[in-house]
Design a protein around this motif. Structure first.
Motif: not given
Length: 86
Positions: A48-64
């Motif tokens: 995942p790109s930096f932006g995608a990784a940030l989105n994953i972190t946000l959408k997972s509510k910090g679980a990832v």
């Protein structure tokens, strides 16, 4: 939590089964990504790109977190003798 277990939980697939492209569509919709992209992350073909990784972190509510996203890719690269996974 690592990325793949999180994607499995969101897609509703129970271990030991692995989600297919159709099951990962739920994750793709949540993240606003193409199903092909999410499936490539799941197979560890693409990072995942930096932006995608940030989105994953946000959408997972910090679980990832960052480690849960990038450490599995680093581990896979080391296991296959430094294969370029980028």
């Amino acid at each position: 939590m690592e990325l793949n277990p999180w994607m499995e939980s969101v897609s509703g697939v129970e271990p030991p089964r692995k989600p297919g492209r159709a099951a990962l569509r739920v994750v793709a919709d949540l993240l606003g990504e193409k199903p092909r992209t999410v499936y490539a992350w799941y197979r560890r073909d693409r990072i995942p790109s930096f932006g995608a990784a940030l989105n994953i972190t946000l959408k997972s509510k910090g679980a990832v977190d960052w480690n849960g996203i990038f450490i599995p890719f680093a581990r896979a690269a080391i296991e296959v003798g430094g294969r370029d996974v980028a």
